[in-house]
Motif scaffolding. Structure first.
Motif: not given
Length: 197
Positions: A193-197
């Motif tokens: 995962v690069f960015v979580e919401p």
């Protein structure tokens, strides 16, 4: 699409494997070399299944994070795929594809700054872009998607034969301090995962 290999793999591997048989009779070392080259092509184009997280922007490629930079107020993250990495690329999130465009260019090493002028395929989503970039030995980018398609998070969107780098240009609201990976970190397509919401 083959369950085990990326589409088109046999066009590269089969001639080498067929050539290996006759060559083994004529020159065992050449025959063995052709067989090994055919097997190497199959391994290079392997197409494993992945367990995809239920949220976040996931990595589009296996490899090492080689680019993290700001471009016109947007964050770009690039993943360099080495020869031993899986070269099937995946969608960072679910959504519709607005455009798929091919841009011709050079074939510089994908880890160098000069690669910004390399051949590429842009896959545009409504608010972000994935770019498949050819490298020094990559001569063919194979997108699996077309304008108007809708994909799931982690779905296969293409592969690069014998190369190279895949970038994500994030939406403007994604900031550097939200990024969960660092330059030099190893990542897996459809899983990291690069960015979580």
């Amino acid at each position: 699409m083959s369950r085990w290999f990326a589409p088109g793999t046999w066009w590269y591997a089969l001639p080498l494997l067929l050539l290996a048989g006759p060559l083994l009779w004529l020159d065992p070392s050449l025959g063995a070399g052709a067989a090994l080259a055919g097997i190497a092509v199959l391994v290079f184009h392997r197409n494993p299944d992945r367990d995809v997280p239920e949220s976040g922007y996931v990595s589009p490629a296996d490899g090492k994070v080689s680019v993290i930079r700001e471009e016109d107020g947007r964050l770009r993250v690039g993943v360099f795929m080495n020869v031993h990495n899986v070269h099937v690329n995946r969608a960072p999130t679910a959504g519709p594809i607005e455009d798929v465009t091919h841009t011709p260019g050079a074939h510089k090493p994908a880890f160098s700054k000069d690669s910004d002028r390399n051949e590429r395929v842009h896959v545009d989503f409504p608010d972000y872009r994935v770019t498949l970039i050819a490298g020094a030995f990559a001569r063919r980018i194979h997108p699996y998607v077309e304008t108007g398609d809708t994909v799931d998070r982690g779905e296969r969107i293409g592969h690069i034969s014998f190369g190279s780098r895949v970038d994500v240009l994030f939406p403007p609201e994604i900031e550097r301090d939200e990024l969960l990976v660092e330059r030099g970190e190893r990542v897996r397509a459809g899983q990291s995962v690069f960015v979580e919401p």
